[in-house]
Write a protein that holds these residues in place. Sequence first.
Motif, short mmCIF file in Angstrom:
data_model
loop_
_atom_site.label_atom_id
_atom_site.label_comp_id
_atom_site.label_asym_id
_atom_site.label_seq_id
_atom_site.Cartn_x
_atom_site.Cartn_y
_atom_site.Cartn_z
N VAL A 232 0.91 -1.23 0.19
CA VAL A 232 0.03 0.01 -0.05
C VAL A 232 0.85 1.30 0.01
CG1 VAL A 232 -1.51 1.29 1.41
CG2 VAL A 232 -2.02 -1.04 1.15
N GLY A 233 1.94 1.20 0.75
CA GLY A 233 2.88 2.29 0.90
C GLY A 233 3.59 2.46 -0.29
N GLY A 234 4.03 1.50 -1.18
CA GLY A 234 4.70 1.65 -2.40
C GLY A 234 5.93 0.83 -2.18
N MET A 235 6.09 -0.17 -2.93
CA MET A 235 7.39 -1.04 -2.77
C MET A 235 8.55 -0.41 -2.66
SD MET A 235 5.88 -4.03 -2.68
CE MET A 235 6.99 -5.39 -2.99
N GLY A 236 9.23 -0.26 -1.47
CA GLY A 236 10.66 0.15 -1.42
C GLY A 236 10.64 1.53 -0.93
N SER A 237 9.33 2.13 -0.57
CA SER A 237 9.18 3.48 -0.10
C SER A 237 9.06 3.64 1.26
CB SER A 237 8.04 4.23 -0.74
OG SER A 237 7.74 5.45 -0.38
N LEU A 238 9.94 4.09 2.10
CA LEU A 238 9.78 4.34 3.42
C LEU A 238 8.67 5.40 3.92
CD1 LEU A 238 13.62 4.22 4.74
CD2 LEU A 238 11.94 2.58 5.52
N LEU A 239 8.58 6.27 3.27
CA LEU A 239 7.86 7.53 3.57
C LEU A 239 6.35 6.80 3.12
CD1 LEU A 239 7.29 10.31 4.64
CD2 LEU A 239 7.44 11.09 2.10
N GLY A 240 6.31 6.11 2.17
CA GLY A 240 4.89 5.30 1.84
C GLY A 240 4.70 4.47 2.97
N ALA A 241 5.43 3.49 3.49
CA ALA A 241 5.29 2.73 4.38
C ALA A 241 4.80 3.33 5.87
CB ALA A 241 6.46 1.91 4.98
N PHE A 242 5.47 4.52 6.28
CA PHE A 242 4.87 5.34 7.35
C PHE A 242 3.43 5.80 7.10
CE2 PHE A 242 4.46 9.68 9.15
CZ PHE A 242 4.74 9.09 10.54
N TYR A 243 3.21 6.25 6.11
CA TYR A 243 1.85 6.77 5.76
C TYR A 243 0.75 5.72 5.95
CZ TYR A 243 3.63 11.36 4.28
OH TYR A 243 4.08 12.61 4.31
N ALA A 244 1.06 4.34 4.93
CA ALA A 244 0.29 3.29 5.21
C ALA A 244 0.01 2.83 6.63
CB ALA A 244 0.73 2.29 4.13
N SER A 245 1.14 2.72 7.41
CA SER A 245 0.93 1.96 8.70
C SER A 245 0.09 2.85 9.44
CB SER A 245 2.61 2.26 9.15
OG SER A 245 3.30 1.33 8.65
N LEU A 246 0.26 4.35 9.46
CA LEU A 246 -0.71 5.11 10.18
C LEU A 246 -2.08 5.05 9.60
CD1 LEU A 246 1.37 8.45 10.83
CD2 LEU A 246 1.04 6.69 12.32
N LEU A 247 -2.17 5.00 8.45
CA LEU A 247 -3.61 4.83 7.96
C LEU A 247 -4.15 3.56 8.40
CD1 LEU A 247 -5.79 5.82 5.74
CD2 LEU A 247 -4.59 4.60 4.10
N ILE A 248 -3.49 2.43 8.26
CA ILE A 248 -4.04 1.24 8.72
C ILE A 248 -4.44 1.06 10.13
CG2 ILE A 248 -3.47 -1.23 8.96
CD1 ILE A 248 -2.12 -1.17 6.13
N GLY A 249 -3.35 1.58 10.82
CA GLY A 249 -3.52 1.61 12.37
C GLY A 249 -4.82 2.38 12.94
N LEU A 250 -5.05 3.63 12.38
CA LEU A 250 -6.15 4.48 12.52
C LEU A 250 -7.39 3.95 12.08
CD1 LEU A 250 -4.65 7.81 11.75
CD2 LEU A 250 -5.05 7.06 14.14
N ILE A 251 -7.42 3.08 11.06
CA ILE A 251 -8.84 2.76 10.43
C ILE A 251 -9.24 1.61 11.32
CG2 ILE A 251 -9.64 1.45 8.37
CD1 ILE A 251 -8.30 3.05 6.57
N GLN A 252 -8.20 0.67 11.64
CA GLN A 252 -8.32 -0.51 12.44
C GLN A 252 -8.84 -0.19 13.73
OE1 GLN A 252 -5.21 -3.46 11.57
NE2 GLN A 252 -6.88 -4.87 11.25
N THR A 253 -8.21 0.68 14.50
CA THR A 253 -8.69 1.19 15.52
C THR A 253 -9.81 1.81 15.99
OG1 THR A 253 -6.39 1.42 16.26
CG2 THR A 253 -7.66 2.41 17.76
N PHE A 254 -10.21 2.68 14.73
CA PHE A 254 -11.72 3.56 14.99
C PHE A 254 -12.56 2.32 14.47
CE2 PHE A 254 -9.43 7.38 14.73
CZ PHE A 254 -10.34 8.27 15.79
N PHE A 255 -12.62 1.46 13.73
CA PHE A 255 -13.52 0.37 13.36
C PHE A 255 -13.66 -0.37 14.64
CE2 PHE A 255 -14.20 -0.35 8.75
CZ PHE A 255 -14.22 0.83 8.41
#
Length: 313
Positions: A232-255
């Motif tokens: 989801v963040g983009g293969m090989g992208s650290l910044l993308g992994a950071f954004y995707a981690s926060l997005l998934i963490g927040l969505i799951q927690t709020f659900f």
Amino acid sequence: MLEIIIFSTLNGILYGLLLFMLSSGLTLIFSMMGVLNFAHASFYMLGAYVAYSLGMVVGFWPALFLAPLVVGLLGALVEKYGLRRVHENGHVAELLFTFGLAYVINELVQLIWGPVSVAYREPAYLREPLFTLMGTDYSIFRGGVILISALMLVALWYLLKKTRVGLMVRASLTHGNMVGHLGHNVPRLFMGVFGFGWALAGLAGVMGGPLLATEPGMAESLGPIVFVVVVVGGMGSLLGAFYASLLIGLIQTFFVAMNASVGDLLNGIGMNVDPYGEITGITLASLAPMTPFILLVLILIFRPRGLMGELEP
């Protein structure tokens, strides 16, 4: 309602930063070496168990620093004496090697520590409230994990962007042969990056063990989500992994925190449906474990390169 929003946001950030700590090492290894490491989450589990054993001997805080070093050293040895030789046979051999390694680590964990969870907990004083809001406590340990995860993110960014080692790593991503011709030991650099990536996984295990659970199934529960984060963040992208981690963490927690169904949401946007129907009666909490994989499917359909990935030529 305000209490739910505040604590869900904090817990979502906490979970997201743990996911990033785990996925950043995998992203770094993939971007530099092109290896999709199926055993990465197993070293997250190993970090928790090593910290548990070391903590009984040297105490919690020394174990907090020693366990990632032990896991990182094991990762470097695996790369040097195993993966480096397998690498010559292509990506399929690498996948099979790390896939088998994951099962070996899982069986070894059960042989050494048993098939049930262990009592790996933070010290009692870290369970004291950092603050209390509307009668709900937020522990010092949770706040500390957020702080350490954020500091790790800053340190990782500084290492890659502002140091000579980071310059060599980034140069090796695209021009590995040239870096070697300039006199640098690229295989040793690869081994260091591999060990560092697994040390980050071990650190995530040290932090996540007391928060979630230290048991043999912890790698299987987070392993697939880590790969979702990387894609989801983009293969090989650290910044993308950071954004995707926060997005998934927040969505799951709020659900999980929201006591609502699909029908309630549809009625909230003006659609008149039965909130207790066979489909509309499904709660968001029951959908929470599926959300990362739903997001993965949507990303692969509409943006295959991920949030921050680059288009391949």
